[in-house]
Design an enzyme around this catalytic site. Structure first.
Site, PDB file in Angstrom:
ATOM      1  CG  ASP A  18      76.835  71.431 -61.481  1.00 41.50           C
ATOM      2  OD1 ASP A  18      76.755  72.459 -60.773  1.00 41.50           O
ATOM      3  OD2 ASP A  18      76.578  71.422 -62.687  1.00 41.50           O
TER       4      ASP A  18
ATOM      5  CB  ALA B 184      67.245  60.970 -67.049  1.00 41.15           C
TER       6      ALA B 184
ATOM      7  CE  LYS C  64      75.246  73.443 -65.594  1.00 38.40           C
ATOM      8  NZ  LYS C  64      74.809  72.845 -64.338  1.00 38.40           N
TER       9      LYS C  64
END
Ligand code: NDP
Length: 285
Positions: free
Chosen positions: A107, A128, A69
């Site tokens: 997302d 995180a 990503k």
């Protein structure tokens, strides 16, 4: 015009439910003669070269998942404001013009779609990593006061500083609890040993979201449901981000119920035999 290719690039990607979900959506909207969605196993080393070759191989766009990503963002020629602020993209669209690659992050809006209106005013985000970053960003953008907890507190502080949310070292009450850790994926029995919230305290959250999904459901949502919380599971989150990507590529509204059923394996996969192929053998076993 020939069949346009779409797909999901990941490493590993074998268990992705996106091909079944997206091909079912294409069939339901009559676009299965125009697009086909494939699964592409691509290693991190091969990622930039593979993406560069996708338009010439007939691809109109792709989803990218773990671990690509951040790399997807880096190779784009145009980046949405959301993807830039989150630091990650899950949707690439090729063209118009040679070499043009647009990066989006679905997302973040997908999470808000799954939560519905009104957006929560307070949220506790566990984790995180990449998904926590997108979730914290989305919730903050929707006006929520967001607190982030992480096993490694330094990473929670980094998200807090980057996105403008709070970092906490223990649980706090909030309207929504979102699990963005991978806890619960492999060993459900460990769930409440690895997150800071006790099962008995789940009633403090009106809504509990678990990004993790697995056959049989997760222990976090099982316990939350018992305590009367509204529950949103990881498959709904998957469907909502996929619906946003579908719309970007096809310009059409996504058939949510069809996608839900396909993601949950409630109808035969519409994945054609060719849709499990790879790109010229590049990118993986
Ligand atoms: P990352 O690898 O980027 O982050 C993993 C996070 O999980 C980190 O915060 C890590 O903490 C935490 N973690 C891992 N193991 C433990 C443990 N034993 N105890 C406490 N914390 C732990 O992953 P992502 O953010 O990309 O994804 C997280 C999860 O969400 C995955 O399970 C993934 O499958 C799921 N997901 C689902 C999506 C959907 O569409 N439903 C979309 C994206 C992700 P630390 O920093 O301390 O290591």
């Amino acid at each position: 015009m020939g069949l346009k290719r779409l797909g999901v690039l990941g490493w590993p990607v074998d268990h992705s439910r996106s091909p079944a979900m997206q091909n079912a959506a294409l069939a339901a909207t009559g676009l299965d003669g125009a697009f086909v969605y494939e699964r592409l196993a691509v290693s991190p080393d091969a990622f930039p070269e593979t993406v560069a070759g996708l338009p010439a191989a007939g691809f109109a766009g792709v989803n990218v998942t773990i671990p690509h990503k951040e790399a997807a963002l880096a190779l784009a020629t145009a980046v949405s404001a959301d993807a830039r602020a989150i630091g990650a993209a899950n949707t690439l669209t090729f063209g118009p013009g040679e070499g043009a690659v647009r990066a989006d992050n679905t997302d973040a809006p997908g999470l808000l779609d799954a939560l519905g209106e009104p957006a929560p005013r307070t949220a506790l985000v566990l984790g995180a990593g990449g998904s926590a970053r997108a979730v914290a960003y989305a919730l903050r953008g929707a006006g929520a006061a967001v607190a982030v907890w992480n096993r490694n507190p330094e990473r929670a502080r980094a998200i807090a500083a980057d996105i403008g949310v709070a970092a906490v070292t223990g649980p706090i009450a909030a309207e929504v609890l979102v699990n963005c850790t991978s806890v619960g994926l492999r060993d459900p029995a460990q769930t409440f040993k690895e997150i800071p919230v006790n099962a008995d305290d789940l009633g403090e959250y009106a809504c509990v979201v678990d990004l993790v999904y697995r056959d049989g459901g997760t222990e976090l949502l099982r316990q939350a449901e018992r305590r009367g919380c509204r529950c949103v599971d990881g498959l709904e989150i998957l469907v909502r981000q996929g619906a946003r990507s579908f719309q970007i590529w096809t310009g059409r509204s996504a058939p949510l119920d069809v996608m839900r059923r396909a993601a949950r394996g409630e109808q035969p996969s519409q994945l054609p035999p060719s849709a499990t192929g790879r790109l010229g053998g590049r990118g993986g076993p």
